[in-house]
Design a protein around this motif. Structure first.
Motif, short mmCIF file in Angstrom:
data_model
loop_
_atom_site.label_atom_id
_atom_site.label_comp_id
_atom_site.label_asym_id
_atom_site.label_seq_id
_atom_site.Cartn_x
_atom_site.Cartn_y
_atom_site.Cartn_z
N UNK A 49 0.87 -1.25 0.03
CA UNK A 49 -0.01 0.01 0.05
C UNK A 49 0.82 1.15 -0.06
N UNK A 50 2.03 1.34 0.73
CA UNK A 50 2.88 2.53 0.94
C UNK A 50 3.76 2.52 -0.32
N UNK A 51 4.74 1.48 -0.59
CA UNK A 51 5.76 1.92 -1.57
C UNK A 51 5.30 1.32 -2.82
N UNK A 52 4.36 0.52 -3.30
CA UNK A 52 4.19 -0.04 -4.49
C UNK A 52 2.70 0.56 -5.08
N UNK A 53 1.73 0.29 -4.49
CA UNK A 53 0.27 0.76 -4.75
C UNK A 53 0.24 2.36 -4.69
N UNK A 54 0.92 3.02 -3.50
CA UNK A 54 0.91 4.33 -3.26
C UNK A 54 -0.80 4.90 -3.27
N UNK A 55 -1.27 4.26 -2.18
CA UNK A 55 -2.66 4.15 -1.64
C UNK A 55 -3.36 5.64 -1.86
N UNK A 56 -2.44 6.85 -1.40
CA UNK A 56 -3.18 8.12 -1.45
C UNK A 56 -3.13 8.57 -2.91
N UNK A 57 -2.84 7.97 -3.77
CA UNK A 57 -2.86 8.33 -5.21
C UNK A 57 -4.15 7.57 -5.89
N UNK A 58 -4.38 6.37 -5.37
CA UNK A 58 -5.46 5.30 -5.94
C UNK A 58 -6.72 5.62 -5.34
N UNK A 59 -6.68 6.57 -4.39
CA UNK A 59 -8.24 6.65 -3.67
C UNK A 59 -8.49 5.54 -2.83
N UNK A 60 -7.41 4.86 -2.03
CA UNK A 60 -7.56 3.68 -1.42
C UNK A 60 -7.21 4.12 0.08
N UNK A 61 -7.68 5.14 0.47
CA UNK A 61 -7.52 5.67 1.96
C UNK A 61 -7.79 4.91 2.92
N UNK A 62 -9.21 4.49 2.64
CA UNK A 62 -10.01 3.74 3.43
C UNK A 62 -9.65 2.33 3.63
N UNK A 63 -9.12 1.95 2.51
CA UNK A 63 -8.50 0.62 2.73
C UNK A 63 -7.28 0.41 3.57
N UNK A 64 -6.42 1.46 3.26
CA UNK A 64 -5.22 1.53 3.96
C UNK A 64 -5.72 1.69 5.77
N UNK A 65 -6.80 2.41 5.98
CA UNK A 65 -6.97 2.42 7.28
C UNK A 65 -7.35 1.11 8.08
N UNK A 66 -8.09 0.22 7.15
CA UNK A 66 -8.47 -1.08 7.70
C UNK A 66 -6.92 -1.89 7.86
N UNK A 67 -5.97 -1.76 6.98
CA UNK A 67 -4.77 -2.08 7.19
C UNK A 67 -4.15 -1.77 8.48
N UNK A 68 -4.15 -0.61 8.73
CA UNK A 68 -3.55 -0.14 10.01
C UNK A 68 -4.31 -0.62 11.25
N UNK A 69 -5.61 -0.83 11.31
CA UNK A 69 -6.64 -1.38 12.36
C UNK A 69 -5.94 -2.80 12.40
#
Length: 340
Positions: A49-69
């Protein structure tokens, strides 16, 4: 007679001692398995999510938050393992006990909240396609995710109140008014954060499936992906959240009836299903894959062997997804249901 009464009182107050050491030893080993599988899995997902997919550019911020949880949940498992292997359900240290419950409540609430937001996003983009909706606007703003976390904090406050007994609940001992209110609030939050999201999830699933049946053949590929997303969330709820909610309701009922023998069994069932609920940190990556084929392709191209990459990526392209190239060199696909 007085001695027997004191022993009975001690029995009632010593409610955090494991009623069956064998059961809790087995549960500790199950959590070790969840930790051993969950830690590398969630670290690899974070990396993508951070280094390959770059979630902040792919509108996947909500997905990233699930990863953090999920990652925070995995980090707590060794502490639970330690307690269970020493025959207790929680730490003797009140601060550690309250912090553990605080983090577990917060992580569970965050995971449920963001899973439901994803389901609502699919619902609006399928059933109300073309209309502006708040979810579609919110997912483009990182600040919204911060607000969601902050809104969850008041729901975890009961675990930090001074009068709050970490493992106590209604029917255990004679409570003060403040203590009773705290316990009641905690139980209400526990059930509401599972029951209401599940009702929303069922509604979204029914409407999306109904929409799928009305669409022409050419449009069904996109809708099938949306159905896969909400169904994967249903699976997570059915395995991880609903069983422990039912077990909690049974435990409270038995406790109010003051049936100590039955309560010992109910406690073990409840704790076992709570341990099962921790598998959401293993199941959530399925949601990521169904939600965004770009993440799936980035993950496959990074961690899967070459021969397996070709098979999986070929299958993915056969499902009708559109391929693009990210700045990291990984292959990503836009999701038609989300991106308009």
């Amino acid at each position: 007679m007085s001695s027997q009464q004191n022993m009975s009182t001690d029995r009632m107050l010593d409610h955090c001692k494991a009623p069956n050491n064998g059961t809790y030893q087995a549960l500790s080993y199950l959590m070790i398995g969840e930790f051993v599988l969950g830690l590398p899995l969630n670290l690899s997902v974070l990396y993508i999510f951070v280094f390959r997919f770059k979630f902040w550019k792919n509108k996947s911020i909500f997905l990233f938050n699930i990863v953090v949880a999920d990652f925070l949940l995995v980090a707590l498992l060794p502490v639970k393992v330690y307690h269970y292997q020493h025959g207790v359900r929680r730490s003797d240290n009140d601060v550690v006990c309250k912090m553990m419950l605080f983090m577990l409540f917060l992580n569970r609430g965050a995971s449920i909240a963001f899973l439901i937001i994803l389901s609502l996003d699919r619902y609006f983009n399928v059933v109300h396609l073309g209309r502006r909706n708040c979810v579609n606007v919110f997912k483009k703003s990182p600040q919204i995710s911060v607000i969601v976390w902050l809104l969850l904090l008041p729901l975890t406050i009961p675990t930090m109140v001074k009068t709050f007994e970490c493992c106590n609940s209604h029917g255990r001992v004679k409570e003060t008014y403040a203590h009773d209110v705290t316990d009641t609030f905690r139980e209400v939050v526990f059930f509401i954060q599972i029951i209401i999201p599940f009702i929303i999830l069922v509604y979204c699933t029914v409407r999306i499936v109904s929409r799928l049946k009305k669409k022409t053949v050419g449009e069904k590929t996109k809708l099938r992906r949306a159905v896969c997303v909400v169904m994967s969330v249903v699976v997570v709820f059915a395995i991880c959240f609903l069983p422990c909610a039912i077990a909690r309701a049974v435990l409270l009922g038995v406790r109010l009836q003051n049936m100590q023998g039955a309560e010992d069994i109910a406690v073990q069932v409840y704790d076992s299903l709570m341990v099962l609920s921790y598998t959401d940190c293993l199941l959530d990556p399925l949601v990521y894959c169904f939600c965004n084929s770009g993440f799936k392709d980035a993950y496959i191209s990074t961690f899967c062997p070459t021969f397996l990459q070709k098979k999986l990526l070929t299958y993915d392209s056969g499902m009708g997804t559109k391929a693009t190239t990210t700045t990291s060199g990984g292959r990503t696909n836009s999701v038609p249901i989300i991106e308009k």
